[in-house]
Design a protein around this motif. Structure first.
Motif, PDB file in Angstrom:
ATOM      1  N   LEU A 190       8.510   4.116  -8.045  1.00 46.86           N
ATOM      2  CA  LEU A 190       7.833   3.129  -9.089  1.00 46.86           C
ATOM      3  C   LEU A 190       6.940   2.788  -8.191  1.00 46.86           C
ATOM      4  CD1 LEU A 190       6.065   2.993 -11.738  1.00 46.86           C
ATOM      5  CD2 LEU A 190       7.727   1.138 -11.824  1.00 46.86           C
ATOM      6  N   VAL A 191       7.174   1.756  -7.136  1.00 47.14           N
ATOM      7  CA  VAL A 191       6.135   1.133  -6.030  1.00 47.14           C
ATOM      8  C   VAL A 191       5.125   2.018  -5.178  1.00 47.14           C
ATOM      9  CG1 VAL A 191       6.620  -0.601  -4.016  1.00 47.14           C
ATOM     10  CG2 VAL A 191       7.682  -0.627  -5.973  1.00 47.14           C
ATOM     11  N   HIS A 192       6.116   3.128  -4.970  1.00 48.78           N
ATOM     12  CA  HIS A 192       5.711   4.512  -4.309  1.00 48.78           C
ATOM     13  C   HIS A 192       4.337   5.364  -4.887  1.00 48.78           C
ATOM     14  CE1 HIS A 192       9.508   4.194  -0.737  1.00 48.78           C
ATOM     15  NE2 HIS A 192       8.604   3.389  -0.937  1.00 48.78           N
ATOM     16  N   ALA A 193       4.902   5.162  -6.181  1.00 51.20           N
ATOM     17  CA  ALA A 193       3.897   5.979  -6.971  1.00 51.20           C
ATOM     18  C   ALA A 193       2.438   5.383  -6.825  1.00 51.20           C
ATOM     19  CB  ALA A 193       4.590   6.294  -8.194  1.00 51.20           C
ATOM     20  N   LEU A 194       3.049   3.785  -7.126  1.00 53.70           N
ATOM     21  CA  LEU A 194       1.361   3.368  -6.911  1.00 53.70           C
ATOM     22  C   LEU A 194       0.652   3.352  -6.118  1.00 53.70           C
ATOM     23  CD1 LEU A 194       2.917   0.037  -9.155  1.00 53.70           C
ATOM     24  CD2 LEU A 194       1.252   1.778 -10.532  1.00 53.70           C
ATOM     25  N   LEU A 195       1.256   3.310  -4.895  1.00 53.27           N
ATOM     26  CA  LEU A 195       0.492   3.582  -4.043  1.00 53.27           C
ATOM     27  C   LEU A 195      -0.222   4.485  -3.293  1.00 53.27           C
ATOM     28  CD1 LEU A 195       3.681   0.525  -2.091  1.00 53.27           C
ATOM     29  CD2 LEU A 195       0.887  -0.098  -2.364  1.00 53.27           C
ATOM     30  N   ILE A 212      -1.272  11.402 -10.146  1.00 56.56           N
ATOM     31  CA  ILE A 212       0.210  10.081  -9.466  1.00 56.56           C
ATOM     32  C   ILE A 212       0.089   9.175 -11.136  1.00 56.56           C
ATOM     33  CG2 ILE A 212       0.521   8.761  -8.374  1.00 56.56           C
ATOM     34  CD1 ILE A 212      -0.691  10.025  -6.307  1.00 56.56           C
ATOM     35  N   MET A 213      -0.847   9.358 -11.719  1.00 57.59           N
ATOM     36  CA  MET A 213      -0.984   8.019 -13.043  1.00 57.59           C
ATOM     37  C   MET A 213      -0.345   9.026 -14.432  1.00 57.59           C
ATOM     38  SD  MET A 213      -1.956   5.132 -14.003  1.00 57.59           S
ATOM     39  CE  MET A 213      -2.734   4.763 -12.536  1.00 57.59           C
ATOM     40  N   LYS A 214       0.113  10.389 -14.298  1.00 58.80           N
ATOM     41  CA  LYS A 214       1.418  10.440 -15.536  1.00 58.80           C
ATOM     42  C   LYS A 214       2.381  10.210 -15.187  1.00 58.80           C
ATOM     43  CE  LYS A 214      -2.198  14.454 -17.198  1.00 58.80           C
ATOM     44  NZ  LYS A 214      -3.189  13.694 -16.470  1.00 58.80           N
ATOM     45  N   GLN A 215       2.574  10.628 -13.555  1.00 61.17           N
ATOM     46  CA  GLN A 215       4.020  10.076 -13.159  1.00 61.17           C
ATOM     47  C   GLN A 215       4.522   8.909 -13.087  1.00 61.17           C
ATOM     48  OE1 GLN A 215       6.372  12.543 -11.908  1.00 61.17           O
ATOM     49  NE2 GLN A 215       4.575  14.091 -12.563  1.00 61.17           N
ATOM     50  N   ILE A 216       3.453   8.148 -12.646  1.00 62.57           N
ATOM     51  CA  ILE A 216       3.750   6.338 -12.915  1.00 62.57           C
ATOM     52  C   ILE A 216       4.646   6.244 -14.024  1.00 62.57           C
ATOM     53  CG2 ILE A 216       3.005   3.525 -13.224  1.00 62.57           C
ATOM     54  CD1 ILE A 216       1.088   5.530 -10.480  1.00 62.57           C
ATOM     55  N   SER A 217       3.592   6.352 -15.839  1.00 61.79           N
ATOM     56  CA  SER A 217       3.394   6.283 -17.185  1.00 61.79           C
ATOM     57  C   SER A 217       5.530   6.850 -17.426  1.00 61.79           C
ATOM     58  CB  SER A 217       2.591   7.670 -17.725  1.00 61.79           C
ATOM     59  OG  SER A 217       1.553   6.495 -17.565  1.00 61.79           O
ATOM     60  N   VAL A 230       5.145  -5.965 -14.782  1.00 64.38           N
ATOM     61  CA  VAL A 230       4.313  -5.461 -13.322  1.00 64.38           C
ATOM     62  C   VAL A 230       3.452  -4.853 -13.161  1.00 64.38           C
ATOM     63  CG1 VAL A 230       5.592  -5.723 -11.904  1.00 64.38           C
ATOM     64  CG2 VAL A 230       3.719  -7.315 -11.201  1.00 64.38           C
ATOM     65  N   ALA A 231       4.320  -3.396 -13.316  1.00 69.12           N
ATOM     66  CA  ALA A 231       4.299  -2.045 -12.891  1.00 69.12           C
ATOM     67  C   ALA A 231       2.681  -1.568 -14.101  1.00 69.12           C
ATOM     68  CB  ALA A 231       4.722  -0.758 -12.790  1.00 69.12           C
ATOM     69  N   GLY A 232       2.993  -2.381 -15.244  1.00 69.71           N
ATOM     70  CA  GLY A 232       2.860  -1.964 -16.108  1.00 69.71           C
ATOM     71  C   GLY A 232       1.230  -2.321 -16.454  1.00 69.71           C
ATOM     72  N   TYR A 233       0.916  -3.511 -15.736  1.00 68.87           N
ATOM     73  CA  TYR A 233       0.103  -4.206 -16.013  1.00 68.87           C
ATOM     74  C   TYR A 233      -0.799  -3.821 -14.281  1.00 68.87           C
ATOM     75  CZ  TYR A 233       0.735  -7.965 -19.059  1.00 68.87           C
ATOM     76  OH  TYR A 233       0.726  -8.499 -20.009  1.00 68.87           O
ATOM     77  N   PHE A 234      -0.339  -3.039 -13.182  1.00 65.07           N
ATOM     78  CA  PHE A 234      -0.682  -2.423 -12.361  1.00 65.07           C
ATOM     79  C   PHE A 234      -1.320  -1.605 -12.255  1.00 65.07           C
ATOM     80  CE2 PHE A 234       0.988  -5.627 -10.062  1.00 65.07           C
ATOM     81  CZ  PHE A 234      -0.594  -5.972  -8.576  1.00 65.07           C
ATOM     82  N   ALA A 235      -0.910  -0.600 -13.307  1.00 65.44           N
ATOM     83  CA  ALA A 235      -0.388   1.117 -13.875  1.00 65.44           C
ATOM     84  C   ALA A 235      -2.767   0.965 -14.423  1.00 65.44           C
ATOM     85  CB  ALA A 235       0.358   1.008 -14.379  1.00 65.44           C
ATOM     86  N   GLU A 236      -2.819  -0.010 -15.711  1.00 67.37           N
ATOM     87  CA  GLU A 236      -3.831  -0.330 -17.287  1.00 67.37           C
ATOM     88  C   GLU A 236      -4.728  -0.971 -15.692  1.00 67.37           C
ATOM     89  OE1 GLU A 236      -5.290  -3.345 -19.984  1.00 67.37           O
ATOM     90  OE2 GLU A 236      -3.418  -3.905 -19.307  1.00 67.37           O
ATOM     91  N   ALA A 237      -4.580  -1.173 -14.966  1.00 65.45           N
ATOM     92  CA  ALA A 237      -6.114  -1.428 -13.787  1.00 65.45           C
ATOM     93  C   ALA A 237      -6.492  -0.313 -12.598  1.00 65.45           C
ATOM     94  CB  ALA A 237      -5.318  -2.978 -12.817  1.00 65.45           C
ATOM     95  N   ILE A 242      -9.538   4.522 -12.215  1.00 70.16           N
ATOM     96  CA  ILE A 242     -10.198   5.813 -12.424  1.00 70.16           C
ATOM     97  C   ILE A 242     -10.745   6.640 -13.681  1.00 70.16           C
ATOM     98  CG2 ILE A 242      -8.818   7.840 -13.068  1.00 70.16           C
ATOM     99  CD1 ILE A 242      -6.023   6.369 -11.318  1.00 70.16           C
ATOM    100  N   TYR A 243     -10.334   6.296 -14.665  1.00 72.78           N
ATOM    101  CA  TYR A 243     -11.251   6.055 -15.688  1.00 72.78           C
ATOM    102  C   TYR A 243     -12.889   5.872 -16.119  1.00 72.78           C
ATOM    103  CZ  TYR A 243      -7.042   8.053 -16.005  1.00 72.78           C
ATOM    104  OH  TYR A 243      -5.689   9.076 -15.744  1.00 72.78           O
ATOM    105  N   ARG A 244     -13.493   4.500 -15.555  1.00 74.11           N
ATOM    106  CA  ARG A 244     -14.374   4.474 -15.108  1.00 74.11           C
ATOM    107  C   ARG A 244     -14.294   3.212 -16.764  1.00 74.11           C
ATOM    108  NH1 ARG A 244     -14.314   6.922 -11.583  1.00 74.11           N
ATOM    109  NH2 ARG A 244     -15.877   7.352 -10.521  1.00 74.11           N
ATOM    110  N   PHE A 245     -13.426   2.472 -17.527  1.00 76.90           N
ATOM    111  CA  PHE A 245     -13.438   1.437 -18.010  1.00 76.90           C
ATOM    112  C   PHE A 245     -13.091   0.046 -17.795  1.00 76.90           C
ATOM    113  CE2 PHE A 245     -10.509  -0.231 -21.943  1.00 76.90           C
ATOM    114  CZ  PHE A 245     -11.830   0.204 -23.007  1.00 76.90           C
ATOM    115  N   PRO A 246     -14.443  -0.197 -18.073  1.00 75.86           N
ATOM    116  CA  PRO A 246     -13.983  -1.622 -17.250  1.00 75.86           C
ATOM    117  C   PRO A 246     -13.341  -3.080 -17.916  1.00 75.86           C
ATOM    118  CG  PRO A 246     -15.673  -1.369 -17.510  1.00 75.86           C
ATOM    119  CD  PRO A 246     -15.557  -0.044 -17.363  1.00 75.86           C
ATOM    120  N   PRO A 247     -13.338  -4.239 -17.297  1.00 76.27           N
ATOM    121  CA  PRO A 247     -12.816  -4.721 -18.357  1.00 76.27           C
ATOM    122  C   PRO A 247     -13.598  -5.781 -19.045  1.00 76.27           C
ATOM    123  CG  PRO A 247     -11.851  -5.537 -16.282  1.00 76.27           C
ATOM    124  CD  PRO A 247     -12.675  -4.246 -15.888  1.00 76.27           C
TER     125      PRO A 247
END
Length: 571
Positions: A190-195, A212-217, A230-237, A242-247
């Motif tokens: 999972l760490v490697h997928a995020l990186l 890769i995001m699909k694999q992270i899920s 923590v992986a969930g928060y980094f994946a969301e960010a 990726i999808y141009r959805f700013p906070p």
């Protein structure tokens, strides 16, 4: 000089791979073991690195010539998959030697198919790419490109730490098989997928990042505890980039909600308590002997820091001084005067403590809007001034000239002391992948430290509080990226350029902070350290926040000065 205190007790088991990075060093590491590889179970001495590298190169050549038919390729891949499950990771050198001996044995692959559940294998990339990748010969080499714990993966490859995989041909990508029958291996995957996803984002390869995001899920859902959170928060960010959805950028609503979340952060873990306590101790010592004192708080929030200081002032020999407090805070979405409400509550406390108290509120959405005249005392009598900045100065780094402006304003009133509390992290790197890598390590350690905290609701709100920081570090750029944390040496250089010199936090602050930590429920694993006169609080060996104190260079340490003149200690 460096002093440290560990709140001793039975250290609970780290629930995630990152937590092990922060674990206390064992004797084997000190005896020459490679610390970063040891975190993942590869016990390898520094002196053996060259030997292992040579063996891997030999294995590289052997694997390049050992098979010439598709059937032999299939046997090799099956063997490697089986060996990846059963080999002993504590002996990397021995594993390479065994691989080489079997490569040289023509009967080495005349083995029955390994008992592996293929449904437990995760392949990276599309089905067509997987099929092509399994036909390509794999070659192995030692990786020398990564200097950090988390090896940056190439696009859609997931690879073991410190070992890279490349195709025999540059045109044929490699998609190694990763076993997920072990939760630790899945966590590393999972760490490697995020990186890998972060690297794709840096290269603006959003098609690969999406894949890769699909694999992270999938990988995230297989985890539990801190690593899943923590992986969930980094994946969301990452998804927001990726999808141009700013906070959400509604500053007024954001500020009000952040204040609520910060209160939960204060209650659930010792970090903010430590920040307030160490800053208060430095201010209290700077005010010794002065009859009129003035504190300017750059982040008033709910005023949680000041009751403790007021109680300490009330117990001072000879009676408490006259205390004036200036609190700076943003406007509220409902136009309520939140600062006035906080000041009223503190005034009630001051009355019970028999302290002559005065409160002034300054409304500003950013301390960058503060002008020097706003910080002046306006008092006809001289007073000792202190400036307090807890988790605030790093926000100014997003504004060109912002930090220089506010430090210039502070220098103009020549306070007795400037207390600064900041995250002990380097998240202001312009290179996205490096910033992502450091943030992943930092927040993984921070989340791991929260696992033993009392109160499920408090912990959830605290995680949301930290998750918003993660989102800003990863998903935002330019002026919108305000979580620009820097380390003590970096702040030291900034303060020096701005004309400040350090004030060493005394041994009393260190001892009392250690006692405070010892009283905190679930404190096992937290560590207080003194570093060049500054105090840090961390989880095991990883410092997470730091308190430092400063005064204008050349200012006298025995007498305080303010805009109103010189304040001499009372006799």
């Amino acid at each position: 000089m460096k002093r440290e205190h560990i709140n001793r007790g039975t250290a609970r088991h780290d629930s995630m791979g990152y937590g092990k990075m922060a674990a206390l060093k064992d004797p084997e590491m000190d005896a020459g073991m490679d610390e970063l590889l040891a975190v993942l179970g590869y016990k390898l001495r520094y002196s053996d690195m060259e030997d292992v590298a040579q063996k891997l190169e030999q294995l590289d050549r052997a694997m390049g010539i050992s098979s010439s038919t598709e059937q032999e390729d299939h046997a090799l891949i099956s063997h490697l998959a089986s060996d990846a499950v059963h080999y002993n990771p504590s002996d990397l050198s021995g594993w390479v030697e065994n691989m080489m001996s079997e490569m040289n044995n023509p009967n080495a692959f005349d083995l029955p198919p390994p008992a592996v559940d293929l449904s437990a294998l995760i392949h990276c990339g599309s089905e067509q790419e997987i099929e092509r990748g399994t036909r390509d010969r794999k070659r192995m080499r030692t990786s020398s490109s990564s200097s950090s714990f988390y090896t940056a993966c190439r696009e859609d490859q997931l690879i073991p730490p410190s070992i890279g995989l490349t195709a025999a041909s540059a045109a044929a990508p490699v998609f190694p098989i990763v076993m997920l029958d072990d939760s630790q291996e899945a966590g590393i995957c999972l760490v490697h997928a995020l990186l890998a996803c972060a690297e794709a984002v840096q290269q603006e390869n959003y098609k690969s990042a999406d894949a890769i995001m699909k694999q992270i899920s999938v990988l995230t859902s297989s985890q539990r505890g801190a690593i899943q959170k923590v992986a969930g928060y980094f994946a969301e960010a990452l998804s927001r980039r990726i999808y141009r959805f700013p906070p959400n950028q509604d500053c007024s609503l954001d500020s009000a909600f952040s204040d609520i979340l910060q209160m939960h952060f204060y209650e659930s873990c010792p970090y903010l308590k430590f920040a307030h306590f160490t800053a208060n101790q430095a201010i209290l010592e700077a005010f010794t002997g002065f009859r009129r004192v003035h504190v300017i708080d750059f982040a008033m929030k709910q005023g949680m820091q000041w009751p403790a200081l007021m109680q300490a002032l009330a117990l001072r020999p000879g009676g408490p001084p006259s205390f004036r407090l200036t609190g700076i805070g943003p406007s509220q979405p409902d136009n309520s005067d939140a600062l006035r409400q906080v000041g009223w509550k503190l005034s009630q406390l001051a009355e019970t403590l028999n302290i002559d108290f005065e409160f002034r509120g300054l409304v500003a959405n950013s301390i960058a809007d503060i002008e020097p005249y706003m910080l002046e005392s306006g008092s006809a009598e001289p007073e000792a001034a202190a400036i307090n900045a807890v988790f605030e100065l790093h926000n100014l780094l997003a504004i060109p000239g912002g930090i220089e402006k506010i430090l210039g304003a502070v220098r103009s009133i020549n306070p007795r002391i400037l207390t600064v509390v900041e995250q002990e992290a380097d998240h202001n790197d312009g290179k996205f992948l490096e910033r992502f890598n450091k943030a992943l390590h930092y927040y993984s350690t921070l989340f791991d430290s929260l696992e033993g905290c009392d109160g499920a609701a408090e912990q959830v709100m605290t995680e949301v509080f930290l998750g918003r920081q993660i989102c800003n570090v990863v998903a935002c750029e330019g002026a919108a990226r305000t979580e620009r944390h820097e380390t003590l040496p970096q702040w030291g250089a900034r303060m020096d350029r701005a004309g400040f010199q350090p004030v060493h936090l005394g041994s009393n602050a260190f001892k009392q902070a250690s006692m405070l930590l010892a009283l905190f429920a679930g404190g096992d694993g937290y560590r207080v350290e003194e570093r060049d006169g500054c105090l840090t609080l961390g989880w095991h060996s990883c410092p997470l926040i730091a308190t430092s104190a400063w005064r204008v260079a050349g200012a006298s340490a025995s007498s305080g000065e303010s805009a109103a003149g010189t304040a001499s200690p009372s006799q």
